[in-house]
Scaffold this motif. Structure first.
Motif, mmCIF file in Angstrom:
data_model
loop_
_atom_site.group_PDB
_atom_site.id
_atom_site.type_symbol
_atom_site.label_atom_id
_atom_site.label_comp_id
_atom_site.label_asym_id
_atom_site.label_seq_id
_atom_site.Cartn_x
_atom_site.Cartn_y
_atom_site.Cartn_z
ATOM 1 N N HIS A 63 0.835 -1.186 0.000
ATOM 2 C CA HIS A 63 0.000 0.000 0.000
ATOM 3 C C HIS A 63 0.878 1.248 0.000
ATOM 4 N N ASP A 65 0.828 5.310 1.178
ATOM 5 C CA ASP A 65 0.159 6.303 2.010
ATOM 6 C C ASP A 65 0.188 7.651 1.312
ATOM 7 N N GLU A 101 -2.599 -0.697 -2.994
ATOM 8 C CA GLU A 101 -3.709 0.087 -2.477
ATOM 9 C C GLU A 101 -3.226 1.490 -2.158
ATOM 10 N N HIS A 103 -3.843 4.456 0.249
ATOM 11 C CA HIS A 103 -4.491 4.829 1.509
ATOM 12 C C HIS A 103 -4.452 6.347 1.641
ATOM 13 N N ARG A 105 -5.070 9.674 3.586
ATOM 14 C CA ARG A 105 -5.203 10.211 4.944
ATOM 15 C C ARG A 105 -5.225 11.723 4.820
ATOM 16 N N SER A 128 -7.461 2.002 -9.039
ATOM 17 C CA SER A 128 -8.808 1.536 -8.692
ATOM 18 C C SER A 128 -8.917 1.082 -7.246
ATOM 19 N N ARG A 129 -7.814 0.918 -6.563
ATOM 20 C CA ARG A 129 -7.852 0.438 -5.176
ATOM 21 C C ARG A 129 -7.518 1.605 -4.252
ATOM 22 N N ILE A 130 -8.553 2.284 -3.785
ATOM 23 C CA ILE A 130 -8.395 3.470 -2.953
ATOM 24 C C ILE A 130 -9.160 3.258 -1.651
ATOM 25 N N GLY A 131 -8.524 3.596 -0.538
ATOM 26 C CA GLY A 131 -9.176 3.503 0.766
ATOM 27 C C GLY A 131 -8.902 4.750 1.579
ATOM 28 N N PHE A 132 -9.817 5.081 2.470
ATOM 29 C CA PHE A 132 -9.667 6.243 3.330
ATOM 30 C C PHE A 132 -9.303 5.778 4.731
ATOM 31 N N VAL A 133 -8.312 6.432 5.316
ATOM 32 C CA VAL A 133 -7.859 6.091 6.656
ATOM 33 C C VAL A 133 -8.380 7.148 7.613
ATOM 34 N N SER A 134 -8.951 6.709 8.710
ATOM 35 C CA SER A 134 -9.430 7.627 9.726
ATOM 36 C C SER A 134 -9.112 7.051 11.087
#
Length: 140
Positions: A63, A65, A101, A103, A105, A128-134
Motif C-alpha cells: 500500500h 500512504d 492500495e 491509503h 489520509r 482503482s484500489r483506494i481507501g480512506f484512513v481515519s
C-alpha cells in the motif's frame, strides 16, 4: 324475514336482525386482497448480498500512504510531493500488477477541494484500489 312492505299494519314491528351476508362478502374480498398484496410487500427490494469467507488474508498487499495536511501539502509515503509529482506517481502505480492500495489520509481541516483533486488525479491515472484512513472516534 321481510324488511318492509306496502301494508301499513299497525302491529308491524321493526326488524332487529342484521343481515350478515354482505358483511361476510366484504370481509372475504378484503382477505383475498390482503393475501395477494402481503407477499409483494415483503420482497420489495431484491439484493444480491456478497459472500464472505472467514479465512484471514495471508498475502500482505502493498500500500501507498497519500497524506494531505491542513495546509493542503501532499505527502507520498511521508515525502512531500507537488501535484505534478503526485500524478506521475499515480500513473506509475496504476501500471503495476498487482496494483497497490492507495491509503488516503486527510486532515479534518483540509479543504475538500484538495482531497477531490487528489481523487480525480487517481481516477484519471487508473488507480482503482483506494481507501480512506481515519482514526476511531473516542467515546467520552
Amino acid at each position: 324475514m321481510a324488511f318492509g312492505g306496502f301494508n301499513q299494519n299497525s302491529n308491524a314491528h321493526p326488524v332487529v336482525e342484521i343481515n350478515m351476508v354482505p358483511l361476510i362478502d366484504v370481509m372475504l374480498v378484503l382477505l383475498i386482497i390482503f393475501m395477494i398484496t402481503a407477499p409483494l410487500m415483503t420482497h420489495a427490494v431484491k439484493i444480491d448480498l456478497p459472500k464472505a469467507d472467514s479465512i484471514a488474508q495471508t498475502e500482505e498487499t502493498k500500500h501507498i500512504d497519500l497524506a494531505i495536511d491542513a495546509e493542503g501539502q501532499i505527502f507520498w509515503d511521508a515525502a512531500s510531493v507537488s501535484r505534478d509529482q503526485l500524478r506521475e506517481n499515480l500513473q506509475r502505480i496504476a501500471t503495476e500488477t498487482p496494483q497497490p492500495e492507495l491509503h488516503v489520509r486527510a486532515d479534518q481541516n483540509v479543504p475538500y477541494r484538495k482531497v477531490a483533486e487528489a481523487l480525480a488525479d487517481a481516477a484519471t491515472a487508473g488507480v482503482s484500489r483506494i481507501g480512506f484512513v481515519s482514526e476511531p472516534e473516542v467515546s467520552r
